[in-house]
Design a protein around this motif. Structure first.
Motif, PDB file in Angstrom:
ATOM      1  N   GLU A 273      12.712  -0.022  -5.291  1.00  0.00           N
ATOM      2  CA  GLU A 273      13.748  -1.543  -5.213  1.00  0.00           C
ATOM      3  C   GLU A 273      12.570  -2.589  -4.782  1.00  0.00           C
ATOM      4  O   GLU A 273      12.740  -3.511  -5.544  1.00  0.00           O
ATOM      5  CB  GLU A 273      14.809  -1.282  -4.208  1.00  0.00           C
ATOM      6  CG  GLU A 273      15.882  -0.395  -4.751  1.00  0.00           C
ATOM      7  CD  GLU A 273      16.963  -0.389  -3.614  1.00  0.00           C
ATOM      8  OE1 GLU A 273      16.805  -0.865  -2.406  1.00  0.00           O
ATOM      9  OE2 GLU A 273      18.111   0.203  -3.809  1.00  0.00           O
ATOM     10  N   LYS A 274      11.633  -2.277  -4.128  1.00  0.00           N
ATOM     11  CA  LYS A 274      10.657  -3.356  -3.760  1.00  0.00           C
ATOM     12  C   LYS A 274       9.425  -3.061  -4.618  1.00  0.00           C
ATOM     13  O   LYS A 274       8.388  -3.974  -4.195  1.00  0.00           O
ATOM     14  CB  LYS A 274      10.382  -3.015  -2.202  1.00  0.00           C
ATOM     15  CG  LYS A 274      11.466  -3.255  -1.090  1.00  0.00           C
ATOM     16  CD  LYS A 274      12.016  -4.731  -1.258  1.00  0.00           C
ATOM     17  CE  LYS A 274      13.131  -4.923  -0.220  1.00  0.00           C
ATOM     18  NZ  LYS A 274      13.917  -6.312  -0.337  1.00  0.00           N
TER      19      LYS A 274
ATOM     20  N   TYR B 245      14.145   2.814  -1.567  1.00  0.00           N
ATOM     21  CA  TYR B 245      13.922   1.520  -1.104  1.00  0.00           C
ATOM     22  C   TYR B 245      12.548   1.094  -1.547  1.00  0.00           C
ATOM     23  O   TYR B 245      12.330  -0.220  -1.976  1.00  0.00           O
ATOM     24  CB  TYR B 245      13.954   1.492   0.368  1.00  0.00           C
ATOM     25  CG  TYR B 245      13.802   0.096   1.078  1.00  0.00           C
ATOM     26  CD1 TYR B 245      14.850  -0.612   1.264  1.00  0.00           C
ATOM     27  CD2 TYR B 245      12.580  -0.263   1.484  1.00  0.00           C
ATOM     28  CE1 TYR B 245      14.577  -1.912   1.658  1.00  0.00           C
ATOM     29  CE2 TYR B 245      12.449  -1.567   2.253  1.00  0.00           C
ATOM     30  CZ  TYR B 245      13.428  -2.322   2.485  1.00  0.00           C
ATOM     31  OH  TYR B 245      13.202  -3.734   2.785  1.00  0.00           O
TER      32      TYR B 245
ATOM     33  N   TYR C 125       1.001  -4.412   1.407  1.00  0.00           N
ATOM     34  CA  TYR C 125       2.539  -4.377   1.208  1.00  0.00           C
ATOM     35  C   TYR C 125       3.023  -2.960   1.056  1.00  0.00           C
ATOM     36  O   TYR C 125       4.292  -2.987   1.439  1.00  0.00           O
ATOM     37  CB  TYR C 125       2.471  -5.022  -0.349  1.00  0.00           C
ATOM     38  CG  TYR C 125       3.814  -5.176  -0.863  1.00  0.00           C
ATOM     39  CD1 TYR C 125       4.786  -6.221  -0.251  1.00  0.00           C
ATOM     40  CD2 TYR C 125       4.227  -4.512  -1.906  1.00  0.00           C
ATOM     41  CE1 TYR C 125       5.917  -6.189  -0.683  1.00  0.00           C
ATOM     42  CE2 TYR C 125       5.740  -4.585  -2.489  1.00  0.00           C
ATOM     43  CZ  TYR C 125       6.434  -5.462  -1.791  1.00  0.00           C
ATOM     44  OH  TYR C 125       7.786  -5.669  -2.259  1.00  0.00           O
TER      45      TYR C 125
ATOM     46  N   GLN D 283       9.542  -0.445   6.621  1.00  0.00           N
ATOM     47  CA  GLN D 283      11.151  -0.888   6.594  1.00  0.00           C
ATOM     48  C   GLN D 283      11.956   0.147   6.034  1.00  0.00           C
ATOM     49  O   GLN D 283      13.045   0.498   6.424  1.00  0.00           O
ATOM     50  CB  GLN D 283      11.123  -2.122   5.529  1.00  0.00           C
ATOM     51  CG  GLN D 283      10.216  -3.222   6.009  1.00  0.00           C
ATOM     52  CD  GLN D 283      10.289  -4.433   4.870  1.00  0.00           C
ATOM     53  OE1 GLN D 283      10.770  -4.176   3.710  1.00  0.00           O
ATOM     54  NE2 GLN D 283       9.475  -5.465   5.127  1.00  0.00           N
TER      55      GLN D 283
ATOM     56  N   VAL E 197       6.469  -2.223   3.496  1.00  0.00           N
ATOM     57  CA  VAL E 197       7.591  -1.661   2.688  1.00  0.00           C
ATOM     58  C   VAL E 197       8.044  -0.314   3.042  1.00  0.00           C
ATOM     59  O   VAL E 197       9.300  -0.043   3.464  1.00  0.00           O
ATOM     60  CB  VAL E 197       7.660  -1.907   1.174  1.00  0.00           C
ATOM     61  CG1 VAL E 197       9.079  -1.195   0.583  1.00  0.00           C
ATOM     62  CG2 VAL E 197       7.337  -3.302   0.838  1.00  0.00           C
TER      63      VAL E 197
ATOM     64  N   ASN F 157       4.768  -5.756  -7.402  1.00  0.00           N
ATOM     65  CA  ASN F 157       4.821  -4.330  -8.143  1.00  0.00           C
ATOM     66  C   ASN F 157       3.440  -3.544  -8.120  1.00  0.00           C
ATOM     67  O   ASN F 157       2.673  -4.081  -8.413  1.00  0.00           O
ATOM     68  CB  ASN F 157       5.197  -4.731  -9.508  1.00  0.00           C
ATOM     69  CG  ASN F 157       6.547  -5.232  -9.813  1.00  0.00           C
ATOM     70  OD1 ASN F 157       7.401  -4.706  -9.333  1.00  0.00           O
ATOM     71  ND2 ASN F 157       6.671  -6.022 -10.404  1.00  0.00           N
TER      72      ASN F 157
END
Length: 370
Positions: free
Chosen positions: A302-303, A299, A357, A364, A361, A2
């Motif tokens: 959500e990640k 997205y 990170y 992606q 993400v 997070n």
């Protein structure tokens, strides 16, 4: 993982100064407020700084102190947080929008003169995302037409344009210190000016219209409770003591993002140009047409990666549509920017692992949203 959008940088020194206030008997409008004002004025190179309860209240006082009122017009940008326009409406004047430069995202100075009318009293540029607006041109236009300039520098403490500090050139500058800003007082703001008269009027109006030398219950101007408290000012003093360190941390994070994101297709990085020193308030990228910004945001969230669409344009806010009849297409550059901009997690102590990170993400998300 997070990763929050922002996180204030509060250390031992901040706690020491807040506890110092708590150990005393003055919790509002005391020595810490005065010290904070002196530190900011010296840092900006201006004569006066007036601490207030927020950037919004500072903008309101600046508009009112300059005598802008009903029927007047103030030229500003539609690509901003809504307070920069609301502060004009508070005094029953009208914001007149000029579209933005598509690279800098600041007000396009080439569009200003066409919007000047006999009712125009001031120009209110916003230093969006900590990038100074083109103040040389704006000040020339203001001088030519006899207009005031109020710099909304709420996102730009420490920024400079050709060596001149944001908030130091206009008749008034206004800064904000909300927890997501470069430095924070929790809630609070400050007005900068080289006019002793304007500073005195703002000091009176922030304190219910009181003035020095009069009785506490004598109110010489229409005033407001826009005071900054001593606890907030104590935070501000500690933050100002290390403002250079804080701004350097933020610049390092921005550079690290630039290095990582430069390889991603479909992403435009913040525009850089000579003579401009950005004070990094947020780190905002733009996604290419054909990439759904909303799907990317969904997205990321959500990640566990927080993000925001900075900014929805002011003229398309429901209140402004209903009141003034604005429609999509009125300011196309601002609208295109608003549909493509995305603020990524950004704060002083963002780690390399967190940035890796976020970028992973994001890559992606783009592949899924194209």
């Amino acid at each position: 993982m997070n990763v929050p959008l922002s996180s204030p940088d509060i250390g031992q020194r901040e706690r020491e100064l807040v506890n110092e206030v708590l150990a005393g008997s003055i919790l509002s409008m005391g020595p810490k407020v005065e010290q904070f004002e002196r530190m900011v004025a010296e840092y900006l190179g201006v004569k006066e700084a007036v601490a207030v309860s927020s950037g919004t209240s500072g903008l309101h006082l600046a508009v009112r102190a300059l005598g802008i009122g009903e029927g007047d017009e103030v030229i500003t940008t539609p690509f901003s947080f809504v307070a920069s326009s609301n502060c004009i409406l508070y005094e029953r004047a009208r914001p007149v929008f000029v579209d933005i430069d598509p690279l800098t995202l600041n007000i396009d100075p080439e569009g200003i003169e066409a919007k000047i009318t006999p009712r125009t009293r001031a120009i209110l540029p916003v230093h969006v995302f900590g990038r100074p607006a083109d103040m040389a041109v704006i000040m020339d236009i203001a001088k030519k037409h006899g207009l005031y300039v109020i710099e909304d520098a709420c996102e730009a403490v420490g920024a400079s344009y050709n060596g001149k500090m944001a908030g130091s050139e206009g008749d008034a500058g206004v800064f904000a210190f909300y927890p997501n800003k470069q430095i924070t007082t929790a809630e609070g703001g400050i007005i900068s000016t080289n006019s002793t008269e304007l500073a005195g009027l703002c000091r009176s109006m922030r304190n219910q219209g009181r003035i020095d030398g009069k009785k506490w219950l004598d109110h010489c101007h229409l005033g407001y409770n826009y005071r900054m408290d001593e606890l907030s000012a104590a935070l501000g003093v500690a933050q100002m003591e290390r403002i250079d360190e804080i701004l350097a941390k933020r610049e390092a994070v921005a550079r690290a993002y630039n290095a990582r994101l430069g390889r991603l297709k479909g992403v435009t990085l913040p525009h850089m140009e000579p003579g401009i020193k950005i004070s990094w308030f947020v780190y905002v990228i733009r996604l290419d047409p054909g990439i759904s910004r909303d799907r990317v945001m969904t997205y990321l969230q959500e990640k566990g990666v927080d993000c925001r669409p900075y900014f929805p344009p002011v003229h398309l806010q429901p209140f402004y549509r209903e009141t003034f009849g604005y429609r999509e297409g009125d300011y196309p550059n601002a609208e295109r920017a608003a549909s493509a901009t995305l603020a990524l997690p950004f704060f002083n102590n963002l780690t390399e692992q967190q940035m890796d990170y976020v970028v992973e993400v994001l890559e992606q998300a783009i592949s899924r949203a194209a």
